[in-house]
Design a protein around this motif. Structure first.
Motif, PDB file in Angstrom:
ATOM      1  N   LEU A 230      40.989  34.688  48.020  1.00 22.19           N
ATOM      2  CA  LEU A 230      40.344  35.464  47.310  1.00 22.19           C
ATOM      3  C   LEU A 230      40.716  36.727  47.881  1.00 22.19           C
ATOM      4  O   LEU A 230      41.139  37.777  47.005  1.00 22.19           O
ATOM      5  CB  LEU A 230      38.853  35.363  47.243  1.00 22.19           C
ATOM      6  N   LEU A 231      40.557  36.905  49.240  1.00 22.17           N
ATOM      7  CA  LEU A 231      41.044  38.267  49.775  1.00 22.17           C
ATOM      8  C   LEU A 231      42.264  38.730  49.331  1.00 22.17           C
ATOM      9  O   LEU A 231      42.659  39.776  49.287  1.00 22.17           O
ATOM     10  CB  LEU A 231      40.648  38.460  51.120  1.00 22.17           C
ATOM     11  N   SER A 232      43.392  37.775  49.582  1.00 26.37           N
ATOM     12  CA  SER A 232      44.765  37.999  49.193  1.00 26.37           C
ATOM     13  C   SER A 232      44.876  38.495  47.873  1.00 26.37           C
ATOM     14  O   SER A 232      45.842  39.371  47.436  1.00 26.37           O
ATOM     15  CB  SER A 232      45.476  36.983  49.714  1.00 26.37           C
ATOM     16  N   PHE A 233      43.932  38.218  46.849  1.00 28.77           N
ATOM     17  CA  PHE A 233      44.103  38.514  45.496  1.00 28.77           C
ATOM     18  C   PHE A 233      43.309  39.736  45.359  1.00 28.77           C
ATOM     19  O   PHE A 233      43.568  40.381  44.070  1.00 28.77           O
ATOM     20  CB  PHE A 233      43.495  37.429  44.485  1.00 28.77           C
ATOM     21  N   GLY A 234      43.031  40.577  46.283  1.00 27.69           N
ATOM     22  CA  GLY A 234      42.358  41.647  46.187  1.00 27.69           C
ATOM     23  C   GLY A 234      40.802  41.614  45.657  1.00 27.69           C
ATOM     24  O   GLY A 234      40.097  42.709  45.745  1.00 27.69           O
ATOM     25  N   VAL A 235      40.186  40.434  46.053  1.00 25.12           N
ATOM     26  CA  VAL A 235      38.642  40.532  45.667  1.00 25.12           C
ATOM     27  C   VAL A 235      37.927  41.156  47.016  1.00 25.12           C
ATOM     28  O   VAL A 235      38.472  40.849  48.082  1.00 25.12           O
ATOM     29  CB  VAL A 235      38.369  38.954  45.782  1.00 25.12           C
ATOM     30  N   PRO A 236      36.929  41.947  46.792  1.00 26.42           N
ATOM     31  CA  PRO A 236      36.326  42.784  47.715  1.00 26.42           C
ATOM     32  C   PRO A 236      35.761  41.556  48.848  1.00 26.42           C
ATOM     33  O   PRO A 236      35.287  40.499  48.258  1.00 26.42           O
ATOM     34  CB  PRO A 236      35.352  43.309  47.030  1.00 26.42           C
ATOM     35  N   THR A 237      35.713  42.001  50.158  1.00 30.14           N
ATOM     36  CA  THR A 237      35.426  41.028  51.008  1.00 30.14           C
ATOM     37  C   THR A 237      33.920  40.185  50.597  1.00 30.14           C
ATOM     38  O   THR A 237      33.605  39.060  50.727  1.00 30.14           O
ATOM     39  CB  THR A 237      35.250  41.726  52.250  1.00 30.14           C
TER      40      THR A 237
END
Length: 283
Positions: A230-237
């Motif tokens: 999810l982080l790699s997709f740009g979802v905030p931490t």
């Protein structure tokens, strides 16, 4: 008068639509928003639009003036959400609000989801305030899933294993909120809300495949790996870790309910998985 916070958000807007459809006069509905210029559509329908901001408590007394019933939609700002909610609760108490309905989380008082802590603390603050309350303990939204993307990529991703989720359409939760705001004798009630028919993410993938005609499978992964994806997709931490934790909780039954509180409140069956996927793929 009935007021809705976060009225330009998805749930707030749908709740106002449900109130209007139930026969509540537009003049008796107050849309509390941070940016009134974004609520011109509501104003055009005759809804009262008032500026009110969780982060600026000085805006709240005027926003709540004359309000008898209030729907407090939980903040989507993960920075001191409880503090934001407390400001609204205190302002509601000072304004003499007779009923405050809060959009909480399924079994917030006992849930092991990380997401539950803020909701539990808000419920406790509301109980302590003395303002008559309704806890709308919402489960997961069908809209949290993206069937169109799954059909395109061929995968539903997550870390929920074979856990079952009692997801329901956002419009169903909005209809439930409208019901408690318009029906009598709702003081100090607690509703555990979820869809009538639970499903696994594997079943979600199978339904997307059946309706799209494409090969779609559920790819289960460890919680940490899912969070990193999810982080790699740009979802905030904070959101990425919350979603991954919620999937793990889903596997453990934290997002399942057989209460039927939702369909009872709205007086009809909740939207099914099949209907949700169909709507998403056609939009």
């Amino acid at each position: 008068m009935i007021a809705i916070t976060g009225a330009t958000g998805h749930l707030g807007h749908l709740t106002i639509e449900a109130l209007l459809n139930s026969g509540t006069p537009a003049s008796q509905i107050v849309a509390i928003v941070r940016s009134p210029e974004k609520a011109t559509e509501l104003a055009a329908k005759g809804v009262q639009v008032r500026q009110g901001d969780y982060l600026h408590p000085e805006t709240l007394p005027a926003a709540l003036a004359g309000v008898e019933k209030l729907l407090l939609i939980s903040s989507n700002d993960f920075n001191d959400r409880v503090g934001q909610h407390r400001r609204v609760i205190e302002a509601a108490k000072q304004a003499g609000v007779k009923l405050l309905a809060y959009t909480s989380l399924l079994r917030a008082d006992t849930s092991k989801l990380s997401l539950a802590a803020d909701h539990k603390a808000t419920e406790e603050a509301l109980r302590a305030s003395g303002v008559p309350f309704v806890f709308l303990r919402n489960g997961w939204y069908l809209e949290n899933y993206n069937p169109a993307q799954a059909a395109e990529t061929g995968a539903v991703l997550g870390s929920a294993g074979e856990g079952r989720v009692s997801a329901a359409a956002r419009a169903d939760y909005a209809a439930a909120a409208a019901a408690v705001l318009t029906q009598p004798n709702q003081e100090n009630k607690i509703y555990e809300l979820g869809g009538d028919s639970a499903f696994t993410l594997g079943e979600l993938a199978a339904e997307v495949a059946a309706q799209s005609g494409k090969a779609v499978t559920y790819q289960n992964m460890p919680e940490a790996a899912y969070a990193q994806l999810l982080l790699s997709f740009g979802v905030p931490t904070p959101v990425a870790h919350m979603l991954a934790d919620s999937d793990t909780g889903l596997e453990q039954g934290e997002l399942y309910t057989d209460s039927r509180d939702l369909s009872t409140l709205i007086g009809r069956p909740t939207k099914t998985l099949q209907e949700g996927v169909q709507s998403a793929l056609q939009s």
